[in-house]
Design a protein around this motif. Structure first.
Motif, mmCIF file in Angstrom:
data_model
loop_
_atom_site.group_PDB
_atom_site.id
_atom_site.type_symbol
_atom_site.label_atom_id
_atom_site.label_comp_id
_atom_site.label_asym_id
_atom_site.label_seq_id
_atom_site.Cartn_x
_atom_site.Cartn_y
_atom_site.Cartn_z
ATOM 1 N N VAL A 86 4.351 -3.975 4.404
ATOM 2 C CA VAL A 86 3.994 -4.869 3.456
ATOM 3 C C VAL A 86 4.475 -5.856 3.240
ATOM 4 O O VAL A 86 3.879 -7.074 2.881
ATOM 5 C CB VAL A 86 4.049 -4.257 1.815
ATOM 6 C CG1 VAL A 86 3.519 -5.289 1.009
ATOM 7 C CG2 VAL A 86 2.988 -2.659 1.962
ATOM 8 N N TYR A 89 2.815 -8.273 6.214
ATOM 9 C CA TYR A 89 1.954 -8.673 6.029
ATOM 10 C C TYR A 89 1.615 -10.127 5.169
ATOM 11 O O TYR A 89 0.967 -11.414 5.282
ATOM 12 C CB TYR A 89 1.031 -7.825 5.384
ATOM 13 C CG TYR A 89 -0.043 -7.476 6.749
ATOM 14 C CD1 TYR A 89 -1.108 -7.470 7.389
ATOM 15 C CD2 TYR A 89 1.538 -6.025 7.783
ATOM 16 C CE1 TYR A 89 -1.777 -6.854 8.726
ATOM 17 C CE2 TYR A 89 0.065 -5.477 8.898
ATOM 18 C CZ TYR A 89 -0.722 -5.794 8.857
ATOM 19 O OH TYR A 89 -1.837 -5.855 10.327
ATOM 20 N N ALA A 104 5.444 -8.243 -3.147
ATOM 21 C CA ALA A 104 5.953 -6.718 -2.823
ATOM 22 C C ALA A 104 6.546 -6.388 -4.124
ATOM 23 O O ALA A 104 7.419 -6.709 -3.918
ATOM 24 C CB ALA A 104 5.719 -6.852 -1.266
ATOM 25 N N GLN A 113 2.711 -2.524 -2.970
ATOM 26 C CA GLN A 113 1.861 -2.683 -2.614
ATOM 27 C C GLN A 113 2.455 -4.012 -2.752
ATOM 28 O O GLN A 113 3.507 -5.109 -3.393
ATOM 29 C CB GLN A 113 1.032 -2.779 -4.377
ATOM 30 C CG GLN A 113 0.774 -1.100 -3.688
ATOM 31 C CD GLN A 113 0.496 -0.728 -4.607
ATOM 32 O OE1 GLN A 113 0.604 -1.085 -6.139
ATOM 33 N NE2 GLN A 113 -1.551 -0.164 -4.012
ATOM 34 N N PHE A 126 -2.055 -5.252 0.318
ATOM 35 C CA PHE A 126 -1.198 -4.652 0.974
ATOM 36 C C PHE A 126 -0.243 -3.326 0.676
ATOM 37 O O PHE A 126 0.033 -3.550 -0.318
ATOM 38 C CB PHE A 126 -0.124 -5.633 1.826
ATOM 39 C CG PHE A 126 -1.059 -6.755 3.003
ATOM 40 C CD1 PHE A 126 -2.039 -6.540 3.225
ATOM 41 C CD2 PHE A 126 -1.164 -8.158 2.369
ATOM 42 C CE1 PHE A 126 -2.659 -7.558 4.127
ATOM 43 C CE2 PHE A 126 -1.880 -8.950 2.734
ATOM 44 C CZ PHE A 126 -2.394 -8.995 2.704
ATOM 45 N N GLU A 127 -0.527 -2.179 1.329
ATOM 46 C CA GLU A 127 0.417 -1.252 0.596
ATOM 47 C C GLU A 127 0.452 -0.412 1.506
ATOM 48 O O GLU A 127 -0.301 0.092 2.791
ATOM 49 C CB GLU A 127 -0.564 -0.841 0.019
ATOM 50 C CG GLU A 127 -2.270 -0.087 -0.304
ATOM 51 C CD GLU A 127 -3.031 0.314 -1.339
ATOM 52 O OE1 GLU A 127 -2.656 0.788 -2.211
ATOM 53 O OE2 GLU A 127 -4.346 0.096 -0.956
ATOM 54 N N SER A 128 1.247 0.741 1.434
ATOM 55 C CA SER A 128 1.863 1.774 2.336
ATOM 56 C C SER A 128 3.126 2.531 0.912
ATOM 57 O O SER A 128 3.352 2.554 0.410
ATOM 58 C CB SER A 128 3.388 1.332 3.321
ATOM 59 O OG SER A 128 4.314 0.698 2.308
#
Length: 130
Positions: A86, A89, A104, A113, A126-128
Motif C-alpha cells: 500500500v 502505491y 496509509a 489502506q 490502495f489496500e491489503s
C-alpha cells in the motif's frame, strides 16, 4: 451457454480534450492496452490494465449523465485496488501527481489502506490485508 466469471472494468470519465494519461502509467503502474483518439489527437477512450485489472478512461461526451469528478469537485465512487504494498502505491501515485486523502495506515478490521485523488479527480484506495 459458456459461463463467464464476472469481472469489474470501471469506466472513469475524464474531461474532454485530454491528451496525456501518463499518471496512470507512471503513478499506478498501468499499461495502456488500447487507445482511441479523436481527430484532434485528444483521447476518446484509453483502455488500461493494472496487473490484469482492466479499466477505461473515457471522455465525458459519451453519456450526458456521466461526468469527470472535476466537473463537480468530487466523486461518488472510490476505486479500491488490492495491492501487496500500500505504501509504495501511495508514494508512487503522489510522485506522479496524486494528492493524499488518507495516509496509509492499519485499521482494526484487518486492512492497511491509503487513499489518494488522481489528477482527474478520481479517488483510489490502495489496500491489503494485514
Amino acid at each position: 451457454m459458456e459461463s463467464l466469471t464476472p469481472t469489474f472494468a470501471p469506466e472513469l470519465y475524464i474531461p474532454n480534450g485530454v491528451r496525456d494519461v501518463d499518471f496512470y502509467i507512471n503513478g499506478l503502474g498501468a499499461v495502456e492496452l488500447r487507445r482511441f483518439s479523436n481527430d484532434d489527437g485528444t483521447i476518446h477512450v484509453s483502455e488500461l490494465s493494472i496487473n490484469g485489472a482492466i479499466f477505461h478512461l473515457h471522455e465525458e461526451t459519451r453519456n450526458r449523465a456521466s461526468y469527470s469528478p472535476l466537473r463537480h469537485q468530487g466523486s461518488t465512487v472510490t476505486i479500491g485496488l488490492f495491492v501487496k504494498d500500500v505504501d509504495a502505491y501511495v508514494e508512487s501515485a503522489v510522485a506522479a501527481g496524486a494528492k493524499v486523502v488518507s495516509p496509509a495506515q492499519d485499521y482494526d478490521y484487518g486492512y492497511r489502506q491509503g487513499e489518494v485523488v488522481d489528477p482527474f479527480g478520481h479517488v483510489w484506495m490502495f489496500e491489503s490485508r494485514i
